[in-house]
Design a protein around this motif. Structure first.
Motif, PDB file in Angstrom:
ATOM      1  N   PRO A 206     -10.511   3.958  -8.856  1.00 42.41           N
ATOM      2  CA  PRO A 206     -10.636   3.137  -7.644  1.00 42.41           C
ATOM      3  C   PRO A 206     -11.052   3.942  -6.417  1.00 42.41           C
ATOM      4  CG  PRO A 206      -8.719   2.458  -8.894  1.00 42.41           C
ATOM      5  CD  PRO A 206      -9.257   3.686  -9.578  1.00 42.41           C
ATOM      6  N   SER A 207     -10.560   5.168  -6.308  1.00 41.88           N
ATOM      7  CA  SER A 207     -10.933   6.015  -5.179  1.00 41.88           C
ATOM      8  C   SER A 207     -12.433   6.274  -5.165  1.00 41.88           C
ATOM      9  CB  SER A 207     -10.176   7.350  -5.252  1.00 41.88           C
ATOM     10  OG  SER A 207     -10.577   8.212  -4.207  1.00 41.88           O
ATOM     11  N   HIS A 208     -13.000   6.628  -6.319  1.00 44.47           N
ATOM     12  CA  HIS A 208     -14.446   6.857  -6.411  1.00 44.47           C
ATOM     13  C   HIS A 208     -15.227   5.605  -6.038  1.00 44.47           C
ATOM     14  CE1 HIS A 208     -13.408  10.034  -9.655  1.00 44.47           C
ATOM     15  NE2 HIS A 208     -13.508  10.617  -8.486  1.00 44.47           N
ATOM     16  N   HIS A 209     -14.763   4.472  -6.532  1.00 47.24           N
ATOM     17  CA  HIS A 209     -15.550   3.248  -6.355  1.00 47.24           C
ATOM     18  C   HIS A 209     -15.389   2.661  -4.955  1.00 47.24           C
ATOM     19  CE1 HIS A 209     -18.381   0.861  -8.522  1.00 47.24           C
ATOM     20  NE2 HIS A 209     -17.815  -0.267  -8.138  1.00 47.24           N
ATOM     21  N   ARG A 210     -14.277   2.971  -4.302  1.00 58.95           N
ATOM     22  CA  ARG A 210     -14.162   2.574  -2.896  1.00 58.95           C
ATOM     23  C   ARG A 210     -15.247   3.272  -2.074  1.00 58.95           C
ATOM     24  NH1 ARG A 210      -8.434   2.618  -4.079  1.00 58.95           N
ATOM     25  NH2 ARG A 210      -8.227   4.818  -3.474  1.00 58.95           N
ATOM     26  N   VAL A 211     -15.502   4.524  -2.391  1.00 54.12           N
ATOM     27  CA  VAL A 211     -16.580   5.261  -1.736  1.00 54.12           C
ATOM     28  C   VAL A 211     -17.914   4.579  -2.010  1.00 54.12           C
ATOM     29  CG1 VAL A 211     -17.913   7.415  -1.813  1.00 54.12           C
ATOM     30  CG2 VAL A 211     -15.413   7.492  -1.707  1.00 54.12           C
ATOM     31  N   HIS A 212     -18.137   4.189  -3.249  1.00 54.32           N
ATOM     32  CA  HIS A 212     -19.417   3.593  -3.617  1.00 54.32           C
ATOM     33  C   HIS A 212     -19.681   2.291  -2.857  1.00 54.32           C
ATOM     34  CE1 HIS A 212     -22.881   2.405  -5.922  1.00 54.32           C
ATOM     35  NE2 HIS A 212     -22.303   1.248  -6.188  1.00 54.32           N
ATOM     36  N   HIS A 213     -18.652   1.496  -2.635  1.00 51.79           N
ATOM     37  CA  HIS A 213     -18.822   0.200  -1.963  1.00 51.79           C
ATOM     38  C   HIS A 213     -18.817   0.310  -0.440  1.00 51.79           C
ATOM     39  CE1 HIS A 213     -18.659  -3.270  -4.868  1.00 51.79           C
ATOM     40  NE2 HIS A 213     -18.490  -2.245  -5.681  1.00 51.79           N
TER      41      HIS A 213
ATOM     42  N   LEU B   3     -22.501   6.384   1.906  1.00 58.58           N
ATOM     43  CA  LEU B   3     -23.622   5.570   1.403  1.00 58.58           C
ATOM     44  C   LEU B   3     -24.321   6.229   0.212  1.00 58.58           C
ATOM     45  CD1 LEU B   3     -25.512   4.094   4.501  1.00 58.58           C
ATOM     46  CD2 LEU B   3     -24.448   2.813   2.629  1.00 58.58           C
ATOM     47  N   ASP B   4     -24.638   5.403  -0.786  1.00 58.10           N
ATOM     48  CA  ASP B   4     -25.423   5.822  -1.956  1.00 58.10           C
ATOM     49  C   ASP B   4     -24.775   6.979  -2.707  1.00 58.10           C
ATOM     50  OD1 ASP B   4     -27.334   3.895  -1.272  1.00 58.10           O
ATOM     51  OD2 ASP B   4     -28.350   5.286   0.069  1.00 58.10           O
ATOM     52  N   LYS B   5     -23.495   6.850  -2.972  1.00 54.50           N
ATOM     53  CA  LYS B   5     -22.754   7.853  -3.732  1.00 54.50           C
ATOM     54  C   LYS B   5     -21.992   7.178  -4.877  1.00 54.50           C
ATOM     55  CE  LYS B   5     -23.903  11.238  -0.947  1.00 54.50           C
ATOM     56  NZ  LYS B   5     -24.800  12.327  -1.391  1.00 54.50           N
ATOM     57  N   ASN B   6     -21.603   7.983  -5.856  1.00 55.85           N
ATOM     58  CA  ASN B   6     -20.732   7.564  -6.962  1.00 55.85           C
ATOM     59  C   ASN B   6     -21.275   6.360  -7.727  1.00 55.85           C
ATOM     60  OD1 ASN B   6     -19.234   9.595  -5.832  1.00 55.85           O
ATOM     61  ND2 ASN B   6     -17.464   8.351  -5.313  1.00 55.85           N
ATOM     62  N   TYR B   7     -22.412   6.572  -8.396  1.00 58.98           N
ATOM     63  CA  TYR B   7     -23.040   5.501  -9.169  1.00 58.98           C
ATOM     64  C   TYR B   7     -22.433   5.321 -10.566  1.00 58.98           C
ATOM     65  CZ  TYR B   7     -26.807   5.833  -5.708  1.00 58.98           C
ATOM     66  OH  TYR B   7     -27.538   5.845  -4.553  1.00 58.98           O
ATOM     67  N   GLY B   8     -21.608   6.241 -10.997  1.00 61.35           N
ATOM     68  CA  GLY B   8     -21.051   6.176 -12.338  1.00 61.35           C
ATOM     69  C   GLY B   8     -20.345   4.865 -12.617  1.00 61.35           C
ATOM     70  N   GLN B   9     -20.371   4.440 -13.877  1.00 64.89           N
ATOM     71  CA  GLN B   9     -19.728   3.180 -14.244  1.00 64.89           C
ATOM     72  C   GLN B   9     -18.409   3.397 -14.969  1.00 64.89           C
ATOM     73  OE1 GLN B   9     -23.057   1.188 -16.248  1.00 64.89           O
ATOM     74  NE2 GLN B   9     -23.513   0.126 -14.333  1.00 64.89           N
ATOM     75  N   ILE B  10     -18.362   4.334 -15.890  1.00 67.33           N
ATOM     76  CA  ILE B  10     -17.106   4.703 -16.548  1.00 67.33           C
ATOM     77  C   ILE B  10     -16.784   6.174 -16.309  1.00 67.33           C
ATOM     78  CG2 ILE B  10     -15.832   4.847 -18.732  1.00 67.33           C
ATOM     79  CD1 ILE B  10     -16.400   1.987 -17.792  1.00 67.33           C
ATOM     80  N   PHE B  11     -17.783   7.038 -16.457  1.00 67.18           N
ATOM     81  CA  PHE B  11     -17.565   8.479 -16.290  1.00 67.18           C
ATOM     82  C   PHE B  11     -18.162   8.964 -14.971  1.00 67.18           C
ATOM     83  CE2 PHE B  11     -17.768   7.811 -20.943  1.00 67.18           C
ATOM     84  CZ  PHE B  11     -16.451   8.148 -21.240  1.00 67.18           C
ATOM     85  N   ILE B  12     -17.395   9.769 -14.250  1.00 71.34           N
ATOM     86  CA  ILE B  12     -17.821  10.254 -12.942  1.00 71.34           C
ATOM     87  C   ILE B  12     -18.637  11.537 -13.043  1.00 71.34           C
ATOM     88  CG2 ILE B  12     -15.783  11.693 -12.458  1.00 71.34           C
ATOM     89  CD1 ILE B  12     -17.703   9.359  -9.991  1.00 71.34           C
ATOM     90  N   PHE B  13     -18.638  12.202 -14.211  1.00 74.79           N
ATOM     91  CA  PHE B  13     -19.345  13.483 -14.283  1.00 74.79           C
ATOM     92  C   PHE B  13     -20.855  13.339 -14.150  1.00 74.79           C
ATOM     93  CE2 PHE B  13     -17.683  12.590 -18.659  1.00 74.79           C
ATOM     94  CZ  PHE B  13     -18.857  12.108 -19.230  1.00 74.79           C
ATOM     95  N   TRP B  14     -21.409  12.150 -14.406  1.00 69.80           N
ATOM     96  CA  TRP B  14     -22.845  11.968 -14.156  1.00 69.80           C
ATOM     97  C   TRP B  14     -23.155  12.244 -12.685  1.00 69.80           C
ATOM     98  CZ3 TRP B  14     -24.342  11.979 -18.869  1.00 69.80           C
ATOM     99  CH2 TRP B  14     -23.784  11.149 -19.842  1.00 69.80           C
ATOM    100  N   ASP B  15     -22.313  11.716 -11.799  1.00 72.91           N
ATOM    101  CA  ASP B  15     -22.530  11.923 -10.364  1.00 72.91           C
ATOM    102  C   ASP B  15     -22.376  13.391  -9.990  1.00 72.91           C
ATOM    103  OD1 ASP B  15     -22.825   9.194  -8.933  1.00 72.91           O
ATOM    104  OD2 ASP B  15     -21.180   8.862 -10.328  1.00 72.91           O
ATOM    105  N   ARG B  16     -21.419  14.050 -10.596  1.00 72.12           N
ATOM    106  CA  ARG B  16     -21.225  15.474 -10.311  1.00 72.12           C
ATOM    107  C   ARG B  16     -22.436  16.281 -10.776  1.00 72.12           C
ATOM    108  NH1 ARG B  16     -15.935  16.788  -8.949  1.00 72.12           N
ATOM    109  NH2 ARG B  16     -14.383  15.120  -9.236  1.00 72.12           N
ATOM    110  N   TRP B  17     -22.982  15.918 -11.940  1.00 72.22           N
ATOM    111  CA  TRP B  17     -24.116  16.664 -12.498  1.00 72.22           C
ATOM    112  C   TRP B  17     -25.417  16.384 -11.747  1.00 72.22           C
ATOM    113  CZ3 TRP B  17     -23.089  15.400 -18.390  1.00 72.22           C
ATOM    114  CH2 TRP B  17     -21.941  16.085 -18.790  1.00 72.22           C
TER     115      TRP B  17
END
Length: 449
Positions: A216-223, A230-244
């Motif tokens: 929820p913390s990651h997705h609050r940023v996304h919304h 803005l335009d951060k944390n696009y991941g849907q299940i795994f957050i490491f895509w955004d980190r990479w």
């Protein structure tokens, strides 16, 4: 020979060909299968949304305003109706990719299902990112971000404008590895439903899980529409895509998230929201003086407009995210309760549709779908305090009455539940009369002010 025991406890003997034919005739197609899944998912999501609201009230932090919740659930209704009726086109199907690109033929073991889940999430990351970065694709996603709240209900704000889908293109790696189409078909809805839970403000940071999955913390940023988020944390299940891939942003206590879109939608009507960005692009392309701008606008970064058009036709945009008025047209308690009642009635009617797709058949299911969309449009226009909302409600009633009068039933509802057609007609009449009453009462209040 094959023996089948029927409900009367007698034995019926069929030869193998007859049995196979019977089995084939009972095979559920994907449309029906998805409808059956939704018969379980819809009430489950609804209960969870209500639980979050009551939890917030109990904790003194209600994050689910009733008008926002009704709009979000209504958006979900339009989305699942569109999907169940198959009103979309895939540019490339995964089955086609599998036939053309697979180098291996592998069995559907547990490991294959795990690979499929990761492949879907990788594809989801890039599809999601593209939707945020290019004008032409944002129209399919704006409805999900249109709420100025953040709660479980807004997770259900999903698109009806994504008619052409490119998602499968990003599944080429899965096709190369030989992941069977039937595995993707099973994993895809699970992957989708797993994105529901983290749309909440009632769960804080989750320790080491913050480095692995979307929380929820990651997705609050996304919304959020804060410049830092803005335009951060696009991941849907795994957050490491955004980190990479360089799109990760941690939630900061000193920067409270503000939700919505920078060009506020200013409506509860999900059907309008679904096409408002597309309509803006069409108008801008028409008004642009340069032919290059008429073409370029579609593929430019999100928010780009031709300079001449932006100067002559400015659009409202939030400049200070900490000081703006959320969309909240004044509704009487009676109007709000009635709108919620409309939502409940529609959910019941939708459940009947999803449970009886095969019996209703085509084109009946599409006529029924038209009624669903008209209903949502009518009562959300009333919530918007549109003075013409009553006309949409009357149109809905006339539309539905045509089918009742010409068939003597509402797509078999009276056979399913004897006497229900009279209840349905009564609902149409009461709905139209109340909408007229609320609409004209509203006009008197405005004149009095």
């Amino acid at each position: 020979m094959i023996f089948i025991k029927n409900t009367a406890q007698t034995k019926e003997i069929l030869n193998e060909t007859e049995f196979i034919n019977k089995f084939k005739s009972r095979t559920i197609n994907p449309m029906e299968a998805y409808g059956q899944i939704l018969l379980i998912a819809m009430p489950a999501f609804f209960v969870l949304v209500l639980f979050e609201k009551f939890w917030g009230i109990w904790k003194g932090n209600d994050t689910v305003p009733l008008n926002d919740m009704i709009a979000s659930l209504s958006s979900g209704i339009t989305n699942v109706t569109k999907d169940v009726l198959g009103l979309s086109i895939a540019v490339i199907s995964y089955s086609w990719l599998f036939e053309k690109f697979s180098f291996f033929q592998i069995e559907a073991t547990w490991l294959v299902y795990v690979i499929a889940f990761f492949a879907l999430d990788f594809a989801g990351y890039w599809t999601h990112r593209i939707a945020h970065e290019y004008n032409i694709f944002w129209n399919n996603h704006i409805v999900h971000h249109s709420s100025e709240e953040f709660n479980l209900a807004c997770a259900l704000r999903q698109s009806i404008s994504s008619i052409v889908k490119i998602f499968a293109i990003f599944l080429i790696p899965a096709a190369i590895l030989g992941v069977p189409p039937q595995v993707i078909g099973i994993v895809a809805p699970l992957h989708l439903f797993a994105q529901f839970w983290y749309h909440t403000r009632h769960i804080g940071r989750m320790g080491f899980l913050e480095k692995i999955i979307v929380t929820p913390s990651h997705h609050r940023v996304h919304h959020a529409i804060n410049p830092e988020y803005l335009d951060k944390n696009y991941g849907q299940i795994f957050i490491f895509w955004d980190r990479w891939f360089g799109t990760y942003q941690e939630e900061k206590d000193e920067i409270p998230a503000v939700y919505g879109v920078t060009r506020p939608v200013q409506t509860w009507n999900p059907i309008k929201i679904n096409f408002m960005h597309l309509w803006l692009l069409i108008k801008d392309a028409w008004r642009a003086e340069k032919w290059s701008d008429k073409l370029k606008i579609w593929f430019m970064p999100l928010g780009w407009r031709p300079a001449d058009v932006a100067k002559k036709y400015p659009v409202s945009k939030i400049e200070d995210v900490y000081h703006f008025d959320k969309y909240n047209p004044s509704l009487t308690k009676g109007m709000l309760i009635w709108s919620f009642g409309q939502l409940i009635a529609l959910l019941l009617l939708l459940s009947y549709l999803f449970g009886n797709l095969a019996d209703i058949g085509a084109p009946g299911i599409f006529y029924y779908g038209g009624f669903v969309f008209l209903t949502v449009y009518a009562y959300t226009e009333l919530m918007d305090r549109n003075p013409n909302a009553w006309a949409w409600e009357v149109l809905k009633a006339v539309y539905a009455m045509y089918f009742v009068l010409t068939s003597g039933d509402w797509f078999g509802l009276n056979k399913f539940l004897p006497g229900s057609v009279y209840i349905f007609v009564g609902y149409l009449v009461v709905s139209a009369l109340l909408s007229i009453w609320f609409s004209f009462k509203k006009e008197k209040l405005q004149l009095a002010n």
